[in-house]
Design a protein around this motif. Structure first.
Motif, PDB file in Angstrom:
ATOM      1  N   LEU A 111       0.639  13.463  -8.288  1.00 58.28           N
ATOM      2  CA  LEU A 111      -0.669  14.063  -8.029  1.00 58.28           C
ATOM      3  C   LEU A 111      -0.482  15.493  -7.522  1.00 58.28           C
ATOM      4  O   LEU A 111      -1.253  16.391  -7.870  1.00 58.28           O
TER       5      LEU A 111
ATOM      6  N   PHE B 101       0.814  -1.217   0.000  1.00 55.75           N
ATOM      7  CA  PHE B 101       0.000   0.000   0.000  1.00 55.75           C
ATOM      8  C   PHE B 101       0.853   1.276   0.000  1.00 55.75           C
ATOM      9  O   PHE B 101       0.669   2.153  -0.837  1.00 55.75           O
TER      10      PHE B 101
ATOM     11  N   LYS C 244      -7.883  -1.762  -1.768  1.00 59.85           N
ATOM     12  CA  LYS C 244      -6.598  -1.076  -1.798  1.00 59.85           C
ATOM     13  C   LYS C 244      -6.717   0.279  -2.485  1.00 59.85           C
ATOM     14  O   LYS C 244      -6.231   1.284  -1.966  1.00 59.85           O
ATOM     15  N   GLU C 245      -7.355   0.288  -3.658  1.00 59.09           N
ATOM     16  CA  GLU C 245      -7.437   1.538  -4.428  1.00 59.09           C
ATOM     17  C   GLU C 245      -8.360   2.553  -3.764  1.00 59.09           C
ATOM     18  O   GLU C 245      -8.105   3.760  -3.839  1.00 59.09           O
TER      19      GLU C 245
ATOM     20  N   GLY D 279      -8.702   2.790  -0.560  1.00 57.02           N
ATOM     21  CA  GLY D 279      -7.858   3.260   0.548  1.00 57.02           C
ATOM     22  C   GLY D 279      -6.823   4.261   0.066  1.00 57.02           C
ATOM     23  O   GLY D 279      -6.602   5.308   0.687  1.00 57.02           O
ATOM     24  N   LEU D 280      -6.200   3.953  -1.067  1.00 58.02           N
ATOM     25  CA  LEU D 280      -5.228   4.880  -1.654  1.00 58.02           C
ATOM     26  C   LEU D 280      -5.900   6.194  -2.004  1.00 58.02           C
ATOM     27  O   LEU D 280      -5.355   7.275  -1.761  1.00 58.02           O
TER      28      LEU D 280
ATOM     29  N   MET E 173     -11.110  11.684  -5.321  1.00 59.49           N
ATOM     30  CA  MET E 173      -9.943  10.804  -5.409  1.00 59.49           C
ATOM     31  C   MET E 173     -10.349   9.357  -5.119  1.00 59.49           C
ATOM     32  O   MET E 173      -9.798   8.429  -5.697  1.00 59.49           O
TER      33      MET E 173
ATOM     34  N   THR F 139      -4.526   4.566 -11.589  1.00 61.79           N
ATOM     35  CA  THR F 139      -5.053   3.266 -11.160  1.00 61.79           C
ATOM     36  C   THR F 139      -5.351   2.380 -12.375  1.00 61.79           C
ATOM     37  O   THR F 139      -4.958   1.218 -12.434  1.00 61.79           O
TER      38      THR F 139
ATOM     39  N   ARG G 271       2.683   7.336  -6.434  1.00 64.15           N
ATOM     40  CA  ARG G 271       1.750   8.200  -7.170  1.00 64.15           C
ATOM     41  C   ARG G 271       1.558   9.594  -6.602  1.00 64.15           C
ATOM     42  O   ARG G 271       1.287  10.538  -7.341  1.00 64.15           O
ATOM     43  N   LEU G 272       1.635   9.717  -5.277  1.00 66.98           N
ATOM     44  CA  LEU G 272       1.306  10.994  -4.650  1.00 66.98           C
ATOM     45  C   LEU G 272       2.145  12.172  -5.171  1.00 66.98           C
ATOM     46  O   LEU G 272       1.594  13.256  -5.419  1.00 66.98           O
TER      47      LEU G 272
ATOM     48  N   ILE H 177      -6.322   8.199   1.159  1.00 65.67           N
ATOM     49  CA  ILE H 177      -5.053   8.800   1.625  1.00 65.67           C
ATOM     50  C   ILE H 177      -4.637   9.951   0.704  1.00 65.67           C
ATOM     51  O   ILE H 177      -4.349  11.063   1.147  1.00 65.67           O
ATOM     52  N   HIS H 178      -4.602   9.655  -0.618  1.00 64.14           N
ATOM     53  CA  HIS H 178      -4.252  10.698  -1.586  1.00 64.14           C
ATOM     54  C   HIS H 178      -5.239  11.859  -1.489  1.00 64.14           C
ATOM     55  O   HIS H 178      -4.857  13.022  -1.576  1.00 64.14           O
TER      56      HIS H 178
END
Lengths: 357, 357
Positions: A193, A182, B262-263, B265-266, B303, B238, A189-190, B269-270
């Protein structure tokens, strides 16, 4: 294996070759830690034979080698001189079909293509593909064979190279995997972004610049995502095509002008078609011919911006010796957003009395 | 070549084999017109030997064959039965190292991997890669060998497959080349530009839906491209990862749920990081804490939309037996534009009195 090579060599030659082989053996383990060099592709299975032996001596060495290593797939041997330098190759079929008492030097192929240790994987892959060879010797500074790249490894390189191209364009780290860790994905990626955020804010600034125009004709807002979205997709189409062409080695530097003209022309044609369509939709929807005209003209112009920036971004990056794909999708969509809005809202401002009249 | 194969066979076997070979010869030219099947990769250079001969007979046939065709790179022979059906393979090195009076059937490898004529190129490539083989026989319905795929052709397949993946995502025809014909490019890209237009109009409809909100707080317009742009880039990140993972066979169907979590969750966060950043920028720029709150929340939500749609679009297409990459970038950016604007302008409408107050 070095010992087996030497068994087939005359004693005086063996001593000298032993020295070279030992030097080579010192080089190999050092290199095994590098990630992107040819060393990462090395397989230790190759047969090196001294160039002065006869076909029959070579065959008997191959038998000895095969007894030791049980190799069912020997297809080629390398011929080396006293210094361990590769001077030629011979395929097993050439040896089998040659007369046993002939010297191997009579049948060997002297055009040996090899790569230096540490050569980039992609370069190795390209050489093997260009020359249609299945095994490529890796040589050290003194041109002594130290290892072998086989074509099987190269297939992975080609697959991963293409993946890397795609990932880089959109700002994804080349090592990231769909089901990988994760936080690895966050790190991958962040950053891009955040870069994209800065560029998106630039597009927002353009809108703010024309805020008074927007207040007078709020219907203009409906077409902001249309102008930006079409420009982004068209620009990314051009970009993808060009990044991939560069990667496949299809695009020489001298073609830049021709490419630019072609894509600008395509942008014009696509822009006229899509511009007429969107102008028609705008007129049918909002019933305002001047709004329709502004939307149509801005669309046509932005499609040309898309084509031109889709060429200039990757070629510019290449000219700057930066990877032509690096986050290029972010750069192209920024260009189409910012310039697209400037054209759209600029035209609208010029014609605002007609639009609201 | 069929004649040469037969020269090595006993007469009664030869008659029967001749019949099969003739049948095979009928099949091959028919197939040569197909574009995507194994037939397109065929090279006529292979040696087929009857399975009942001795090693010495096989070697003498190989010599005869080589005299005729001068093949310096024979590495493998195929063994066939009376009906021309492939029953095994033997490498040249196996033959060279075997005792001459043994039957080839004693040393041959009986696990022959082959493909049917008309098998898709990609499937052929995958089989060769999985089994680490350099030559793959192509057989007809009766399991008779009709041709051979060599690994060199497969490298091109891998390179082009990756290119096709990239092109398909963005709506570019797989055959288009950067410097190819102009009208070919128009035909390749214009259809998807028109599809994208329809979806971009949908995003415009959302804005029109909230036109009264926009009129009350025109500052909202500045963040439209920010919300849409970030969602588009994040969604495409993604998407690219997943399309490529599917293509490389890294993604089993059972992993959908894990991937989605997972995505999502990402995205969260992002979204929190980028949302805080953009809220800070919005507050510093427009000096309106409620506007900043709406922008930040909408960014975080979009996001997550990007992550989820980046998973659902390719997996959905795969479940529908459609290519998971097909114009998926268009679909994902539509989702992030439309849902992103709905969330952003919806929230703004709910909080409009606070924003303008």
């Amino acid at each position: 294996m070095a010992a087996d090579v030497l068994r087939a060599l005359p004693q005086d030659v063996a001593d000298s070759a032993l020295e070279s082989m030992e030097a080579a053996a010192e080089v190999a383990p050092l290199m095994a830690y590098e990630d992107d060099g040819a060393v990462g592709l090395m397989t230790p299975e190759f047969i090196a034979i001294h160039e002065t032996v006869t076909v029959s001596q070579a065959m008997s060495f191959i038998r000895t080698w095969a007894e030791e290593y049980g190799a069912a797939n020997i297809s080629q041997v390398f011929l080396v001189d006293n210094d361990g330098v590769v001077t030629g190759t011979a395929s097993l079929s050439q040896l089998v079909l040659a007369r046993p008492f002939h010297d191997v030097s009579l049948i060997m192929n002297r055009d040996v293509i090899s790569v230096a240790t540490g050569t980039d994987q992609k370069e190795v892959a390209r050489i093997m593909k260009r020359h249609d060879i299945h095994r490529l010797p890796v040589v050290d500074d003194a041109n002594r064979i130290v290892d072998m790249v086989v074509i099987d490894d190269i297939i992975d390189v080609f697959e991963h190279e293409a993946t890397e191209d795609m990932f880089r364009m959109i700002g994804v780290d080349q090592g990231e995997r769909a089901l990988g860790p994760f936080w690895r994905s966050v790190r991958s990626r962040l950053p891009w972004l955040c870069v994209n955020l800065a560029t998106a804010i630039a597009a927002g600034l353009v809108i703010t610049l024309y805020q008074s125009t927007m207040i007078q004709a709020v219907a203009l807002a409906a077409f902001l995502p249309v102008i930006a979205g079409q420009g982004g997709i068209a620009g990314t189409q051009t970009l993808t095509l060009i990044v991939r062409s560069i990667a496949l080695g299809e695009l020489a530097t001298g073609n830049a002008k021709r490419l630019l003209l072609k894509e600008a022309g395509l942008g014009l044609i696509h822009g006229i078609v899509v511009g007429l369509l969107v102008a028609g939709i705008a007129f049918a929807w909002k019933g305002n011919p001047w709004l329709a005209l502004v939307v149509g003209l801005a669309m046509t112009a932005n499609m040309m911006v898309a084509g031109v920036s889709g060429v200039l971004v990757p070629l510019g990056l290449r000219a700057l010796k930066i990877d032509p794909g690096l986050a290029s999708a972010v750069a192209v969509t920024t260009a189409t957003d910012v310039i697209g809005f400037l054209i759209y809202l600029g035209l609208a401002t010029l014609m605002i009395t007609l639009i609201v009249g």
